[in-house]
Write an enzyme that holds these catalytic residues in place. Sequence first.
Site, short mmCIF file in Angstrom:
data_model
loop_
_atom_site.label_atom_id
_atom_site.label_comp_id
_atom_site.label_asym_id
_atom_site.label_seq_id
_atom_site.Cartn_x
_atom_site.Cartn_y
_atom_site.Cartn_z
N ARG A 1 0.87 -1.19 0.00
CA ARG A 1 0.00 0.00 0.00
C ARG A 1 0.89 1.23 0.00
O ARG A 1 1.76 1.37 0.86
CB ARG A 1 -0.90 -0.02 1.24
CG ARG A 1 -1.84 1.19 1.37
CD ARG A 1 -2.85 1.21 0.24
NE ARG A 1 -3.94 2.12 0.52
CZ ARG A 1 -3.89 3.45 0.40
NH1 ARG A 1 -2.76 4.02 0.00
NH2 ARG A 1 -4.93 4.19 0.65
N GLU B 1 -11.78 4.59 -5.43
CA GLU B 1 -12.01 3.14 -5.44
C GLU B 1 -12.31 2.64 -6.85
O GLU B 1 -13.00 3.31 -7.63
CB GLU B 1 -13.19 2.79 -4.53
CG GLU B 1 -13.00 3.14 -3.07
CD GLU B 1 -12.04 2.21 -2.35
OE1 GLU B 1 -11.54 1.26 -3.00
OE2 GLU B 1 -11.79 2.42 -1.17
N ARG C 1 -0.34 -5.69 4.98
CA ARG C 1 0.27 -5.14 3.77
C ARG C 1 1.51 -4.33 4.12
O ARG C 1 1.55 -3.65 5.16
CB ARG C 1 -0.72 -4.23 3.03
CG ARG C 1 -1.99 -4.90 2.58
CD ARG C 1 -2.93 -3.94 1.90
NE ARG C 1 -3.34 -2.86 2.80
CZ ARG C 1 -4.24 -1.93 2.48
NH1 ARG C 1 -4.81 -1.94 1.28
NH2 ARG C 1 -4.58 -0.99 3.35
#
Length: 241
Positions: A115, A123, A166
Amino acid sequence: MKKYVRGFILGVIITTLLMSTAFGERVSKAIDLVYNSVNITVNGEKVDTDNILLEGTTYVPLRAIAEMLGKEVGWDHATKTAIIKDKESNTAKVIRVVDGDTIVVYFNGNDERVRLIGIDTPESIHPDTSKNVEEGTIASNFTKDRLEGKEVTLEFDVQERDQYGRLLAYVWYGEEMFNKVLLQEGYAQVSTYPPNVKYVDDFLELQKEAREDNKGLWKYIETSHRWLTNIIMKIIIKKFN
């Protein structure tokens, strides 16, 4: 009736505890924090930084010392401790672009989801399809065109992983940090949270310039209200959770 009695008994207990606290002996301790500047040198090289004076002891930013030693700041999840450690080889290959701000890389023998720190793009692959917007696809395609299949370098901040496991990274492609490129070209907004705030001032300035120049998604600002609304709602949710 039983529910009422239980509620009454609980109320009496709480009241008793509050009264004992109010009339009991109360002990408090005041801690004074003073911001000051001192001369710091590491191996003879001066470091300019703000410091905190706490109860007669001067504390300096860990990152300033680490960078002067050619090392980096890490985070030990087990002990919740910030540490200074040797720099690792952070070269990775981008296997797949998930969306505008998330990629999958081959790094240290593993496939890792990364990320990008400090930014947020609209999105495009959210399970709730009502949150996916056309601008998200545009940002995702921009990242794919630039990064997919490429060799990149990952730069970490204080916290190396998020709650989902992540990696959190600044992604460098050549001499460019791609986090900054997304902001500069108007495909992302600043979305940064402590302790990973190393470049926040740069990010805010790039966002300001892109918005003023109507670059990227900013030129669709009249029709991009869904993206902006989602960003605002995320900030509100994170602030009050």
